[in-house]
Design an enzyme around this catalytic site. Structure first.
Site, PDB file in Angstrom:
ATOM      1  N   PRO A   1     -11.516  13.793 -39.282  1.00  0.00           N
ATOM      2  CA  PRO A   1     -12.941  13.611 -39.028  1.00  0.00           C
ATOM      3  C   PRO A   1     -13.495  12.418 -39.805  1.00  0.00           C
ATOM      4  CG  PRO A   1     -12.444  15.918 -39.402  1.00  0.00           C
ATOM      5  CD  PRO A   1     -11.196  15.156 -39.727  1.00  0.00           C
ATOM      6  N   GLU A   2     -14.298  11.604 -39.124  1.00  0.00           N
ATOM      7  CA  GLU A   2     -14.901  10.440 -39.755  1.00  0.00           C
ATOM      8  C   GLU A   2     -16.317  10.769 -40.199  1.00  0.00           C
ATOM      9  OE1 GLU A   2     -14.105   6.829 -37.524  1.00  0.00           O
ATOM     10  OE2 GLU A   2     -12.249   7.682 -36.715  1.00  0.00           O
TER      11      GLU A   2
ATOM     12  N   LYS B   1     -16.155  10.594 -46.059  1.00  0.00           N
ATOM     13  CA  LYS B   1     -15.395  11.614 -45.336  1.00  0.00           C
ATOM     14  C   LYS B   1     -15.232  12.891 -46.150  1.00  0.00           C
ATOM     15  CE  LYS B   1     -12.662   8.156 -42.860  1.00  0.00           C
ATOM     16  NZ  LYS B   1     -11.300   7.698 -42.528  1.00  0.00           N
TER      17      LYS B   1
ATOM     18  N   ARG C   1      -1.797   2.226 -38.931  1.00  0.00           N
ATOM     19  CA  ARG C   1      -2.708   2.928 -38.041  1.00  0.00           C
ATOM     20  C   ARG C   1      -2.618   2.361 -36.627  1.00  0.00           C
ATOM     21  NH1 ARG C   1      -6.542   5.897 -40.565  1.00  0.00           N
ATOM     22  NH2 ARG C   1      -6.448   6.974 -38.570  1.00  0.00           N
TER      23      ARG C   1
END
Length: 315
Positions: free
Chosen positions: A2-3, A50, A302
């Site tokens: 989750p950002e 975060k 990423r």
């Protein structure tokens, strides 16, 4: 994972329970002893990037100041100090880097859990992939697991309050700390976000997609936001920041703040995210999208999506 916008929504789910006493606990967490939370009062709830922070105090003790009251007290103290000293003392902002997963690029020491956490301490919660919070409901399986079983997700922590309501935490890491370690000036969703410092970070020779994930300067900005704002700003992910004109960096920063705020607004109104480039095969203009895995040498890589035509390479 989750950002920032998602964690902000999680914090809003916890807010109605501030001031209530924990009546019963459960969960599978091995990082903390969940029973330590029994009979404690949830005093405050804050989000930094975060990370979600929950403050607990002994139920029989007085309810301490909330985050807003603490800020007002601090500002009042600073004003009194300035008057007594005859002149205002200007200090550089102190940076408190956050402890993130290996996916995020950090250049400093991570937050270390306190040796002993307990009443009066803050519980730091960092969510993993598919991490979430549910209020007054449990998450249910919507598909079979690898074994073919319909098994509901196992909560890491369940807090039942005396009011009858409860909070359920999934796929997260928790530890006690003495206070939230964060710098609001780095939080892209904070009114205190420091654009000047962020621009200085973007001007470095590093690939721009590396810098955007540096939580020291862009707390709460994750892989989805990174991909989307690079497309919106028409910047190739591997472009060195030092090669871009200031106007391009300003536009990228505007996209970061606007996209994050719009995403949060959509979440709060129950609307889903409709990405333009993230996990797409074509961009909105119909061009074929490229996919690669990028990251600093020796660090986590990423997945990155970009359109070669809309986001040309800058040499």
């Amino acid at each position: 994972m989750p950002e920032g916008p998602s964690v902000r929504k999680f914090q809003l789910l916890t807010s109605p329970f501030v001031g209530q006493v924990v009546a019963k606990v459960g969960g599978s967490s091995r990082k903390i002893n969940v029973n330590d939370l029994n009979a404690l009062r949830l005093q405050d709830s804050q989000v930094h990037g975060k990370n979600l922070y929950l403050a607990f105090v002994a139920a029989e003790g007085p309810l301490g100041p909330t985050a807003e009251e603490t800020v007002l007290q601090r500002d009042a103290a600073r004003g009194a100090s300035s008057l007594q000293g005859g002149q205002e003392q200007v200090c550089a902002p102190q940076i408190h880097p956050q402890d993130e997963e290996p996916q995020e690029l950090l250049h400093s020491v991570s937050e270390v859990p306190d040796a002993a956490g307990g009443p009066g301490s803050w519980l730091r919660i960092h969510f993993g992939l598919f991490g979430s919070i549910r209020a007054n409901e449990f998450s249910r399986a919507n598909k079979t697991n690898k074994r073919g079983d319909w098994k509901d997700p196992t909560p890491r922590l369940v807090l039942h309050f005396e009011s009858g309501g409860f909070l359920v935490f999934y796929n997260c890491r928790m530890h006690w700390c003495s206070a939230p370690r964060a710098d609001p000036a780095s939080d892209i969703l904070s009114v205190e976000f420091h654009r000047g410092r962020a621009l200085d970070a973007l001007r470095t020779p590093d690939p721009i997609c590396y810098t955007l994930l540096d939580q020291i300067y862009f707390s709460g900005l994750g892989n989805i936001i990174k991909n989307e704002i690079l497309y919106l700003a028409k910047i190739h992910p591997l472009t060195q920041g030092s090669l871009l004109p200031l106007s391009d960096l300003e536009r990228l920063l505007d996209c970061a703040v606007r996209f994050s705020s719009d995403w949060l607004h959509s979440k709060l109104h129950g609307k889903g995210l409709h990405p333009q480039i993230y996990q797409k095969e074509q961009c909105p203009l119909g061009h074929a999208v490229m996919k690669g895995t990028f990251g600093p040498s020796g660090s986590y890589k990423r997945l990155t999506w970009w359109c070669p035509q809309c986001q040309p390479v800058v040499l």
